[in-house]
Enzyme design. Structure first.
Site, PDB file in Angstrom:
ATOM      1  N   TRP A 102       0.624  -1.085  -0.339  1.00  8.68           N
ATOM      2  CA  TRP A 102      -0.136  -0.171   0.029  1.00  8.68           C
ATOM      3  C   TRP A 102       0.845   1.350  -0.325  1.00  8.68           C
ATOM      4  CZ3 TRP A 102      -4.321  -0.434  -2.387  1.00  8.68           C
ATOM      5  CH2 TRP A 102      -5.215  -1.979  -1.903  1.00  8.68           C
ATOM      6  N   ASP A 173      -1.144   6.010   7.216  1.00 12.30           N
ATOM      7  CA  ASP A 173      -2.550   5.174   6.409  1.00 12.30           C
ATOM      8  C   ASP A 173      -3.097   4.436   7.345  1.00 12.30           C
ATOM      9  OD1 ASP A 173      -4.464   3.791   5.171  1.00 12.30           O
ATOM     10  OD2 ASP A 173      -3.346   3.334   3.664  1.00 12.30           O
ATOM     11  N   LYS A 197     -12.130  -1.730   6.047  1.00 15.00           N
ATOM     12  CA  LYS A 197     -12.185  -2.292   7.165  1.00 15.00           C
ATOM     13  C   LYS A 197     -12.165  -2.329   8.554  1.00 15.00           C
ATOM     14  CE  LYS A 197      -9.198  -2.990   3.584  1.00 15.00           C
ATOM     15  NZ  LYS A 197      -7.958  -2.233   3.139  1.00 15.00           N
TER      16      LYS A 197
END
Ligand SMILES: *Cc1c(COP(=O)(O)O)cnc(C)c1O
Length: 360
Positions: A102, A173, A197
């Protein structure tokens, strides 16, 4: 059969209680005769709900008053460009710690908007497994507009547990670990997270932005992604994702009923410890990550023989354990154990894993 335990990485398991509440009031929200999907975002009842959701999140994370909480479009990846465009000027230098997949996507996105994207360090292979380059080795720039990192790399199951100590505003993040452990928000300039999530529906994102970082957006920033505009408009510059906002609000209330983030942290640590202990004691399963960098949310593991993967997944599903397939980039298995996963889910997974190992 009982409802399965869903170990999917995202969209991920939500608390059953939350979904039952949403179902019960789906056709007539707060007794107003219409669905929350149908009501105007400017309706006083919706505005009240939106404000309550924000306040609940502020309470849960102890967000200081000098931060705005923004409810944004575009999920986690939408924030990859939003952060760069909102916080840095086009000729700026920004620092990125590459924690995994990511982070790499975030770096590539920032390169479109900022002249110098300096990668200060990245993943390293150690004798004890995969890790992230230690702070002493970071190649920091002199005047970075911000320092970006991903404290929980969802795909690799790698976490940076220590908050970096850097001079530049810290941007994180937290798509896969927001609300999972207690956090000192005041250490950060921006915290952002895609919702699917640990919060609610996908396509939705939360950005927690320190006030002094507003007012810096690049001129060509898309207005709906402009933090300053969204802060001024209460995240309603255009029609927000009303259903996602509502559902996230229900999750925040549920979290409060569970005892808040401190209670979640305790449970999350216990769930992860149980899984890693079992994997470490087994000679059939293995986890490739250095113990100090192991994620509390995403536990990847490999079987001794890859040829058994298909059978493992099939039989797990027959036992009501779904979503265990590892990310397509890395293979193997991955158990995502976000806030909504009860200890009973981890116990059921471990019982199945022990049984599978015996038969293999
Ligand atoms: C899932 C994830 C993303 C991407 O989220 P989208 O909502 O699909 O854009 C970004 N960062 C991390 C750490 C993630 O886990």
């Amino acid at each position: 059969m009982n409802a399965p335990f869903n170990f999917s990485a995202g969209p991920a398991m939500l608390p059953a209680e939350v979904m039952q509440q949403a179902q019960a009031e789906f056709l007539s929200w707060r007794n107003c005769g219409i669905s929350v999907l149908e009501i105007s975002h400017r309706d006083p009842a919706f505005m009240r709900m939106a404000a309550e959701a924000e306040q609940d999140l502020r309470d849960l994370m102890a967000i200081p008053d000098n931060y705005h909480v923004l409810f944004m479009h575009g999920g986690g990846r939408g924030q990859f460009s939003a952060v760069a465009q909102n916080i840095a000027s086009p000729d700026a230098t920004v620092d990125y710690l590459n924690c995994g997949i990511w982070s790499e996507f975030a770096i590539r996105e920032a390169q479109k908007y900022v002249a110098q994207v300096n990668v200060v360090g990245g993943p390293v292979q150690t004798e004890q497994g995969k890790a992230i380059c230690a702070p002493q080795q970071w190649q920091l720039s002199e005047q970075a507009a911000y320092f970006h990192y991903c404290p929980n790399e969802t795909v690799d199951g790698i976490a940076v547990h220590d908050i970096p100590e850097v001079a530049a505003p810290l941007v994180a993040d937290m798509s896969s670990n927001i609300l999972s452990t207690r956090l000192d928000v005041s250490r950060f300039g921006v915290i952002y997270a895609g919702a699917q999530k640990n919060i609610g529906p996908s396509g939705f994102a939360i950005a927690i932005v320190r006030n002094d970082l507003l007012g810096k957006a690049q001129g060509n920033t898309s207005t709906i992604m402009d933090y300053t505009v969204q802060a001024k408009e209460g995240s309603m510059y255009n029609t927000p994702n009303t259903f996602a906002w509502y559902l996230s609000g229900l999750v925040f209330q549920w979290l409060k009923r569970q005892g808040g983030v401190a209670a979640m942290e305790q449970l999350n640590r216990a769930k992860a410890a149980k899984l890693y202990d079992f994997i470490d004691r087994s000679s059939f399963y293995s986890n490739p990550v250095h113990p100090h960098y192991r994620s509390l949310m995403n536990v990847p593991f490999l079987l001794a023989d890859d040829a058994l993967n298909e059978r493992f997944l099939r039989e797990a599903e027959q036992h009501g354990l779904v979503g265990l397939k590892g990310h397509r980039f890395v293979g193997g298995m991955r158990a995502s154990i976000y806030n909504a996963m009860p200890m009973a889910g981890v116990d059921a997974l471990l019982a199945f894993m022990a049984d599978f190992e015996k038969k293999a």
